[in-house]
Design an enzyme around this catalytic site. Sequence first.
Site, PDB file in Angstrom:
ATOM      1  N   LYS A 277       8.030   3.320  12.117  1.00 30.44           N
ATOM      2  CA  LYS A 277       7.981   4.252  11.821  1.00 30.44           C
ATOM      3  C   LYS A 277       6.252   4.084  12.071  1.00 30.44           C
ATOM      4  CE  LYS A 277       5.574   6.343   9.176  1.00 30.44           C
ATOM      5  NZ  LYS A 277       4.042   6.800   9.140  1.00 30.44           N
TER       6      LYS A 277
ATOM      7  N   CYS B 190      -6.275  -7.455   8.255  1.00 36.20           N
ATOM      8  CA  CYS B 190      -6.061  -7.797   7.037  1.00 36.20           C
ATOM      9  C   CYS B 190      -6.546  -9.422   6.634  1.00 36.20           C
ATOM     10  CB  CYS B 190      -4.987  -7.396   6.746  1.00 36.20           C
ATOM     11  SG  CYS B 190      -4.084  -8.212   8.269  1.00 36.20           S
TER      12      CYS B 190
ATOM     13  N   GLU C 134     -11.233  -4.623  -0.486  1.00 39.95           N
ATOM     14  CA  GLU C 134     -10.649  -4.756   0.924  1.00 39.95           C
ATOM     15  C   GLU C 134     -11.463  -3.353   2.001  1.00 39.95           C
ATOM     16  OE1 GLU C 134      -6.997  -4.034   2.773  1.00 39.95           O
ATOM     17  OE2 GLU C 134      -7.069  -5.605   3.801  1.00 39.95           O
TER      18      GLU C 134
ATOM     19  N   GLU D  78       3.159  -7.472   4.460  1.00 41.93           N
ATOM     20  CA  GLU D  78       2.142  -8.221   4.495  1.00 41.93           C
ATOM     21  C   GLU D  78       0.992  -7.561   3.881  1.00 41.93           C
ATOM     22  OE1 GLU D  78      -0.695  -8.574   5.899  1.00 41.93           O
ATOM     23  OE2 GLU D  78      -0.272  -8.688   8.222  1.00 41.93           O
TER      24      GLU D  78
ATOM     25  N   GLY E 134       0.841  -3.036   5.458  1.00 43.86           N
ATOM     26  CA  GLY E 134      -0.425  -1.914   5.347  1.00 43.86           C
ATOM     27  C   GLY E 134      -0.943  -2.253   4.376  1.00 43.86           C
ATOM     28  N   SER E 135      -1.339  -1.437   3.722  1.00 40.21           N
ATOM     29  CA  SER E 135      -2.634  -1.336   2.172  1.00 40.21           C
ATOM     30  C   SER E 135      -1.464  -2.201   1.199  1.00 40.21           C
ATOM     31  CB  SER E 135      -3.096  -0.080   2.132  1.00 40.21           C
ATOM     32  OG  SER E 135      -2.140   0.622   1.763  1.00 40.21           O
ATOM     33  N   THR E 136      -2.643  -2.928  -0.057  1.00 36.60           N
ATOM     34  CA  THR E 136      -1.549  -3.348  -0.689  1.00 36.60           C
ATOM     35  C   THR E 136      -0.571  -2.096  -2.122  1.00 36.60           C
ATOM     36  OG1 THR E 136      -3.140  -5.672  -0.784  1.00 36.60           O
ATOM     37  CG2 THR E 136      -2.175  -5.310  -2.993  1.00 36.60           C
ATOM     38  N   GLU E 137      -2.205  -0.974  -1.632  1.00 35.89           N
ATOM     39  CA  GLU E 137      -1.448   0.389  -2.805  1.00 35.89           C
ATOM     40  C   GLU E 137      -0.611   0.334  -2.236  1.00 35.89           C
ATOM     41  OE1 GLU E 137      -3.890   2.946  -1.926  1.00 35.89           O
ATOM     42  OE2 GLU E 137      -2.887   4.477  -3.001  1.00 35.89           O
ATOM     43  N   ILE E 138      -0.204   0.571  -1.189  1.00 32.31           N
ATOM     44  CA  ILE E 138       0.425   1.211  -0.623  1.00 32.31           C
ATOM     45  C   ILE E 138       2.843   0.071  -0.659  1.00 32.31           C
ATOM     46  CG2 ILE E 138       2.485   2.803   1.081  1.00 32.31           C
ATOM     47  CD1 ILE E 138       0.532   4.184   0.348  1.00 32.31           C
ATOM     48  N   GLY E 139       1.761  -1.391  -0.409  1.00 32.39           N
ATOM     49  CA  GLY E 139       2.545  -1.590  -0.299  1.00 32.39           C
ATOM     50  C   GLY E 139       3.604  -1.766  -1.791  1.00 32.39           C
TER      51      GLY E 139
HETATM   52  P1  ADP Z   1      -4.301   2.497   5.704  1.00 32.21           P
HETATM   53  O1  ADP Z   1      -4.755   2.680   4.239  1.00 32.21           O
HETATM   54  O2  ADP Z   1      -5.083   1.476   6.045  1.00 32.21           O
HETATM   55  O3  ADP Z   1      -4.245   4.041   6.331  1.00 32.21           O
HETATM   56  P2  ADP Z   1      -1.331   2.310   4.822  1.00 32.21           P
HETATM   57  O4  ADP Z   1      -1.404   1.101   3.690  1.00 32.21           O
HETATM   58  O5  ADP Z   1      -1.636   4.048   3.730  1.00 32.21           O
HETATM   59  O6  ADP Z   1      -2.860   1.992   4.725  1.00 32.21           O
HETATM   60  O7  ADP Z   1      -0.345   2.753   6.275  1.00 32.21           O
HETATM   61  C1  ADP Z   1       0.245   1.684   6.427  1.00 32.21           C
HETATM   62  C2  ADP Z   1       1.531   2.436   7.130  1.00 32.21           C
HETATM   63  O8  ADP Z   1       2.128   2.363   5.783  1.00 32.21           O
HETATM   64  C3  ADP Z   1       1.235   3.452   8.060  1.00 32.21           C
HETATM   65  O9  ADP Z   1       2.777   3.968   8.566  1.00 32.21           O
HETATM   66  C4  ADP Z   1       1.764   4.516   7.060  1.00 32.21           C
HETATM   67  O10 ADP Z   1       1.800   5.869   7.357  1.00 32.21           O
HETATM   68  C5  ADP Z   1       2.794   4.093   5.958  1.00 32.21           C
HETATM   69  N1  ADP Z   1       2.317   4.748   5.371  1.00 32.21           N
HETATM   70  C6  ADP Z   1       1.634   5.544   3.895  1.00 32.21           C
HETATM   71  N2  ADP Z   1       1.943   6.078   2.701  1.00 32.21           N
HETATM   72  C7  ADP Z   1       3.260   5.649   2.897  1.00 32.21           C
HETATM   73  C8  ADP Z   1       4.223   6.093   1.132  1.00 32.21           C
HETATM   74  N3  ADP Z   1       3.414   6.651   0.704  1.00 32.21           N
HETATM   75  N4  ADP Z   1       5.360   6.012   2.013  1.00 32.21           N
HETATM   76  C9  ADP Z   1       5.887   5.380   3.068  1.00 32.21           C
HETATM   77  N5  ADP Z   1       5.153   4.714   4.064  1.00 32.21           N
HETATM   78  C10 ADP Z   1       3.749   5.156   3.192  1.00 32.21           C
END
Ligand code: ADP
Length: 520
Positions: free
Chosen positions: A216, A326, A423, A292, A269-274
């Site tokens: 994705k 990052c 960040e 990561e 991606g971001s720690t929040e979404i991780g």
């Molecule tokens: P940024 O905030 O820097 O855009 P994200 O962590 O949001 O970084 O995005 C990194 C990846 O995670 C992208 O492919 C994004 O579509 C995906 N993503 C964002 N939100 C979600 C979520 N709730 N569940 C799964 N994947 C997500």
Amino acid sequence: MNCQLRWGGSLTLLKDRGMTEASRYATVKTTLKKGLVMNSQVKPGKLLINNEWCEAASGKRFDVINPATETKLTDCAEGDQVDIDRAVSAARKAFETGPWKKMAARERGRILNRVALLLDKHRQEIAELETLNNGKPIAETLHVDLTLAIETFEYYAGLADKIHGETIPVNGPFLNYTLREPAGVVGQIIPWNFPLLMAAWKLGPALATGCTVVLKPAEQTPLSALYLGNILMEAGLPAGVVNIVTGFGPTAGAALARHKDVDKIAFTGSTEIGKLVMKMASETNLKRVSLELGGKAPNIVFADSDLDAAVNGAMRGIFFNQGEVCCAGSRLFIEQSVHDEFLSKLKASTEKMIVGNPLDPKTQMGAQVSKEQFNKILGYIEQGKKEGASVVTGGAPAHPKGYFVKPTVLEGVTNQMTVAREEIFGPVVCAISFRDTTDLVRQANDTVYGLSAGIWTRDIGKAHRFARDIKAGTVWINCYNQFDAASPFGGFKESGFGRELGEHALELYTQVKSVWVALN
Ligand code: ADP
């Protein structure tokens, strides 16, 4: 990245081809037409499921923007849960009954080598596409992103037939050995800052081990992954081995992270979404997870360092890829005795940087990826000023059109300020003066992140002590942002876990089976 790739270096590949500015744009236009519309083999804008390009089940599409011009480049199919279901079942079928897992490992390696060759063959076209979509300078796309992506596939091509178990001397009349088996169906969610390279980091080891994948890409930058989809098929990847679903995080991404039939999820991606991905990964089954995530790296300049090299390294640490990295060296600790001299050198060099048209080979910094990022970065600069930092240089948009931010140096920052804790993911470096070297490691480690760190000194004992004491997955001594497909990369603390690249990445995509044989 090549050590010679320094700011101000002459990277003139397009120019070497004798192109004028106008013809360069014409070429890009041709590329777009050929790549996205005319060439029947390359059909980005669609989903790749089971080696077929298809629309999203909903028929929905979303716009893809060129951040340097703020105009629409194209649109892509907006995959959601239904499409993720289709892609996962194709990947499952390919894993359980397809030829991929059973194929001789060396043959898998050959296919990965062909991927590398094809990427190289289309290097210029892909680099232009990536630059148009992401906003990063063409010199970097060509010489960093493409080069490293190619090397990643080459590296894992070579490793494919070297993944093996062990025999273990156990008690009793038994033979005990281990098998290293592929993890299964893998979901991979990647970000927008190095779109092709992150796909390569994820796909290389997963494919070498015999896994099948649903990838994705980030919604901001889906194009190079789709181009890669075509290359994967041309290289001979069997149907269903790699499926690519473009779409948004909370729909397509979340559906993949939650999916019951996915065995492993790899996320950058971001720690929040991780954190969210980790939670979702255990909702329907218990997927293995590797993450990561973000960083807030200390880059430390001692008075005994080669100051000019350190200035170069500080710039490379934060301005490379517009700071959308990052592991960016965003907290610049400078020993007080050289603080003013260092900052005046840094200011002078920063102000010489060429920020502008990402397709111009002379450009050193391009556009931020999106309006959202652009606004976020400018917001952080304002926040820094409010909390007492001052702008040495930059601090504003670089051009009236496009998401360009001037390379920015903030001074008078303390480790407690928001700009030093969160960040920014932009070209903003926070200069923090230090006198007490005994407290330095504590300060450097005083962050929730732990992805990387840099140190500039001529004292090798000091450098190696720091490398041991810092809580970070990568330490650069008298260099910064060096990468190699063979060297592991990943985080401590809230920067995530699991190591990508090198042989370590194979652990993410294999599981170990212990087999006992009675010998009597
Ligand atoms: P940024 O905030 O820097 O855009 P994200 O962590 O949001 O970084 O995005 C990194 C990846 O995670 C992208 O492919 C994004 O579509 C995906 N993503 C964002 N939100 C979600 C979520 N709730 N569940 C799964 N994947 C997500």
